[in-house]
Motif scaffolding. Structure first.
Motif, PDB file in Angstrom:
ATOM      1  N   PHE A  25       0.816  -1.215   0.000  1.00 51.00           N
ATOM      2  CA  PHE A  25       0.000   0.000   0.000  1.00 51.00           C
ATOM      3  C   PHE A  25       0.854   1.272   0.000  1.00 51.00           C
ATOM      4  O   PHE A  25       0.627   2.183  -0.772  1.00 51.00           O
ATOM      5  N   CYS A  26       1.855   1.336   0.911  1.00 50.91           N
ATOM      6  CA  CYS A  26       2.618   2.585   1.064  1.00 50.91           C
ATOM      7  C   CYS A  26       4.119   2.417   0.865  1.00 50.91           C
ATOM      8  O   CYS A  26       4.862   3.377   1.020  1.00 50.91           O
ATOM      9  N   LYS A  27       4.555   1.221   0.570  1.00 51.11           N
ATOM     10  CA  LYS A  27       5.979   0.896   0.366  1.00 51.11           C
ATOM     11  C   LYS A  27       6.818   1.010   1.638  1.00 51.11           C
ATOM     12  O   LYS A  27       8.040   1.050   1.591  1.00 51.11           O
ATOM     13  N   GLY A  28       6.156   1.036   2.801  1.00 53.73           N
ATOM     14  CA  GLY A  28       6.867   1.061   4.087  1.00 53.73           C
ATOM     15  C   GLY A  28       7.419  -0.315   4.440  1.00 53.73           C
ATOM     16  O   GLY A  28       7.145  -1.316   3.768  1.00 53.73           O
ATOM     17  N   ARG A  29       8.174  -0.377   5.536  1.00 55.40           N
ATOM     18  CA  ARG A  29       8.778  -1.632   6.003  1.00 55.40           C
ATOM     19  C   ARG A  29       7.695  -2.549   6.590  1.00 55.40           C
ATOM     20  O   ARG A  29       6.823  -2.089   7.325  1.00 55.40           O
ATOM     21  N   VAL A  30       7.777  -3.851   6.265  1.00 52.76           N
ATOM     22  CA  VAL A  30       6.787  -4.819   6.768  1.00 52.76           C
ATOM     23  C   VAL A  30       7.461  -5.882   7.628  1.00 52.76           C
ATOM     24  O   VAL A  30       8.666  -6.120   7.523  1.00 52.76           O
ATOM     25  N   ARG A  31       6.650  -6.512   8.454  1.00 52.69           N
ATOM     26  CA  ARG A  31       7.091  -7.634   9.296  1.00 52.69           C
ATOM     27  C   ARG A  31       6.157  -8.812   9.064  1.00 52.69           C
ATOM     28  O   ARG A  31       4.948  -8.647   8.960  1.00 52.69           O
ATOM     29  N   LYS A  32       6.747  -9.999   9.002  1.00 54.03           N
ATOM     30  CA  LYS A  32       5.952 -11.219   8.830  1.00 54.03           C
ATOM     31  C   LYS A  32       5.214 -11.503  10.136  1.00 54.03           C
ATOM     32  O   LYS A  32       5.778 -11.392  11.231  1.00 54.03           O
ATOM     33  N   GLN A  33       3.945 -11.862  10.038  1.00 55.23           N
ATOM     34  CA  GLN A  33       3.108 -12.155  11.191  1.00 55.23           C
ATOM     35  C   GLN A  33       2.980 -13.664  11.378  1.00 55.23           C
ATOM     36  O   GLN A  33       3.019 -14.427  10.412  1.00 55.23           O
ATOM     37  N   ILE A  34       2.777 -14.085  12.608  1.00 58.13           N
ATOM     38  CA  ILE A  34       2.489 -15.485  12.904  1.00 58.13           C
ATOM     39  C   ILE A  34       0.981 -15.594  13.035  1.00 58.13           C
ATOM     40  O   ILE A  34       0.357 -14.873  13.796  1.00 58.13           O
ATOM     41  N   SER A  35       0.386 -16.477  12.261  1.00 57.94           N
ATOM     42  CA  SER A  35      -1.076 -16.585  12.263  1.00 57.94           C
ATOM     43  C   SER A  35      -1.508 -18.003  12.597  1.00 57.94           C
ATOM     44  O   SER A  35      -0.710 -18.932  12.612  1.00 57.94           O
ATOM     45  N   MET A  36      -2.791 -18.145  12.856  1.00 54.12           N
ATOM     46  CA  MET A  36      -3.372 -19.452  13.143  1.00 54.12           C
ATOM     47  C   MET A  36      -3.286 -20.324  11.904  1.00 54.12           C
ATOM     48  O   MET A  36      -3.450 -19.854  10.790  1.00 54.12           O
ATOM     49  N   THR A  37      -3.066 -21.587  12.117  1.00 55.99           N
ATOM     50  CA  THR A  37      -2.982 -22.519  11.001  1.00 55.99           C
ATOM     51  C   THR A  37      -4.274 -23.316  10.877  1.00 55.99           C
ATOM     52  O   THR A  37      -5.021 -23.461  11.849  1.00 55.99           O
ATOM     53  N   THR A  38      -4.539 -23.819   9.707  1.00 58.97           N
ATOM     54  CA  THR A  38      -5.699 -24.695   9.495  1.00 58.97           C
ATOM     55  C   THR A  38      -5.244 -26.130   9.321  1.00 58.97           C
ATOM     56  O   THR A  38      -5.986 -26.964   8.840  1.00 58.97           O
ATOM     57  N   PHE A  39      -4.020 -26.427   9.722  1.00 58.38           N
ATOM     58  CA  PHE A  39      -3.468 -27.768   9.608  1.00 58.38           C
ATOM     59  C   PHE A  39      -4.258 -28.723  10.491  1.00 58.38           C
ATOM     60  O   PHE A  39      -4.498 -28.451  11.660  1.00 58.38           O
ATOM     61  N   HIS A  40      -4.680 -29.831   9.913  1.00 55.10           N
ATOM     62  CA  HIS A  40      -5.481 -30.806  10.654  1.00 55.10           C
ATOM     63  C   HIS A  40      -5.061 -32.194  10.229  1.00 55.10           C
ATOM     64  O   HIS A  40      -4.985 -32.491   9.038  1.00 55.10           O
ATOM     65  N   LEU A  41      -4.792 -33.070  11.201  1.00 55.63           N
ATOM     66  CA  LEU A  41      -4.411 -34.447  10.904  1.00 55.63           C
ATOM     67  C   LEU A  41      -5.677 -35.258  10.655  1.00 55.63           C
ATOM     68  O   LEU A  41      -6.533 -35.366  11.523  1.00 55.63           O
ATOM     69  N   LYS A  42      -5.789 -35.827   9.465  1.00 56.75           N
ATOM     70  CA  LYS A  42      -6.963 -36.624   9.125  1.00 56.75           C
ATOM     71  C   LYS A  42      -6.554 -38.076   8.942  1.00 56.75           C
ATOM     72  O   LYS A  42      -5.426 -38.376   8.631  1.00 56.75           O
ATOM     73  N   GLY A  43      -7.526 -38.966   9.113  1.00 57.69           N
ATOM     74  CA  GLY A  43      -7.249 -40.382   8.946  1.00 57.69           C
ATOM     75  C   GLY A  43      -6.859 -41.020  10.264  1.00 57.69           C
ATOM     76  O   GLY A  43      -6.882 -40.410  11.316  1.00 57.69           O
ATOM     77  N   GLY A  44      -6.510 -42.278  10.214  1.00 58.10           N
ATOM     78  CA  GLY A  44      -6.166 -43.025  11.410  1.00 58.10           C
ATOM     79  C   GLY A  44      -4.681 -42.995  11.694  1.00 58.10           C
ATOM     80  O   GLY A  44      -3.873 -42.569  10.884  1.00 58.10           O
ATOM     81  N   GLY A  45      -4.324 -43.457  12.885  1.00 58.93           N
ATOM     82  CA  GLY A  45      -2.929 -43.567  13.262  1.00 58.93           C
ATOM     83  C   GLY A  45      -2.364 -42.379  14.005  1.00 58.93           C
ATOM     84  O   GLY A  45      -1.199 -42.374  14.365  1.00 58.93           O
ATOM     85  N   TRP A  46      -3.149 -41.364  14.287  1.00 56.40           N
ATOM     86  CA  TRP A  46      -2.683 -40.182  15.005  1.00 56.40           C
ATOM     87  C   TRP A  46      -3.169 -40.258  16.441  1.00 56.40           C
ATOM     88  O   TRP A  46      -4.157 -40.903  16.761  1.00 56.40           O
ATOM     89  N   TYR A  47      -2.481 -39.567  17.323  1.00 54.92           N
ATOM     90  CA  TYR A  47      -2.845 -39.558  18.737  1.00 54.92           C
ATOM     91  C   TYR A  47      -4.293 -39.117  18.944  1.00 54.92           C
ATOM     92  O   TYR A  47      -5.031 -39.725  19.698  1.00 54.92           O
ATOM     93  N   VAL A  48      -4.705 -38.079  18.257  1.00 61.82           N
ATOM     94  CA  VAL A  48      -6.047 -37.527  18.437  1.00 61.82           C
ATOM     95  C   VAL A  48      -7.126 -38.537  18.059  1.00 61.82           C
ATOM     96  O   VAL A  48      -8.131 -38.672  18.739  1.00 61.82           O
ATOM     97  N   THR A  49      -6.918 -39.283  16.970  1.00 60.08           N
ATOM     98  CA  THR A  49      -7.960 -40.193  16.495  1.00 60.08           C
ATOM     99  C   THR A  49      -7.898 -41.577  17.124  1.00 60.08           C
ATOM    100  O   THR A  49      -8.921 -42.219  17.300  1.00 60.08           O
ATOM    101  N   ASP A  50      -6.703 -42.049  17.455  1.00 59.02           N
ATOM    102  CA  ASP A  50      -6.592 -43.431  17.923  1.00 59.02           C
ATOM    103  C   ASP A  50      -6.238 -43.603  19.392  1.00 59.02           C
ATOM    104  O   ASP A  50      -6.575 -44.602  19.993  1.00 59.02           O
ATOM    105  N   TYR A  51      -5.550 -42.633  19.978  1.00 58.81           N
ATOM    106  CA  TYR A  51      -5.049 -42.842  21.336  1.00 58.81           C
ATOM    107  C   TYR A  51      -5.533 -41.812  22.343  1.00 58.81           C
ATOM    108  O   TYR A  51      -5.559 -42.083  23.531  1.00 58.81           O
ATOM    109  N   GLY A  52      -5.876 -40.642  21.918  1.00 54.79           N
ATOM    110  CA  GLY A  52      -6.272 -39.578  22.834  1.00 54.79           C
ATOM    111  C   GLY A  52      -7.533 -39.917  23.602  1.00 54.79           C
ATOM    112  O   GLY A  52      -8.547 -40.276  23.040  1.00 54.79           O
ATOM    113  N   GLY A  53      -7.475 -39.810  24.909  1.00 53.96           N
ATOM    114  CA  GLY A  53      -8.640 -40.004  25.751  1.00 53.96           C
ATOM    115  C   GLY A  53      -8.984 -41.446  26.068  1.00 53.96           C
ATOM    116  O   GLY A  53      -9.880 -41.700  26.842  1.00 53.96           O
ATOM    117  N   LYS A  54      -8.261 -42.391  25.482  1.00 52.94           N
ATOM    118  CA  LYS A  54      -8.559 -43.796  25.788  1.00 52.94           C
ATOM    119  C   LYS A  54      -7.849 -44.193  27.071  1.00 52.94           C
ATOM    120  O   LYS A  54      -6.735 -43.788  27.332  1.00 52.94           O
TER     121      LYS A  54
END
Length: 96
Positions: free
Chosen positions: A31-60
């Motif tokens: 927009f203004c050609k000023g200095r910018v900094r990279k931001q850390i944002s929320m990710t949408t990464f999600h483990l799908k399928g079987g074999g992960w802690y969340v799906t197979d082992y979590g809470g058991k």
């Protein structure tokens, strides 16, 4: 291709850029050609399928151990019935 978020130090505006991981970081605001900094944002990464802690082992919980016929249900330390008490000692074993 990943989406990177940047925020301008001069005008305060945020913007996103589609960039390869190997591309250099943006240095100027779109927009203004000023200095910018990279931001850390929320990710949408999600483990799908079987074999992960969340799906197979979590809470058991481990299955309950069944007692054999003839074994005592009494506590070895305090001689009280094992079920319904707050005693955490090891149950007596009548394998002698």
């Amino acid at each position: 291709m990943p989406v990177y978020e940047y925020k301008c130090d001069s005008c305060g505006k945020s913007f996103e850029l589609f960039q390869k991981i190997s591309d250099p970081e943006a240095r100027k605001c779109i927009f203004c050609k000023g200095r910018v900094r990279k931001q850390i944002s929320m990710t949408t990464f999600h483990l799908k399928g079987g074999g992960w802690y969340v799906t197979d082992y979590g809470g058991k919980k481990a299955p309950a151990v069944e007692t054999e016929k003839g074994s005592s249900d009494k506590c070895a330390s305090c001689s009280s019935a094992e079920t319904g008490t707050s005693c955490n000692a090891t149950p007596a074993n009548n394998d002698d």
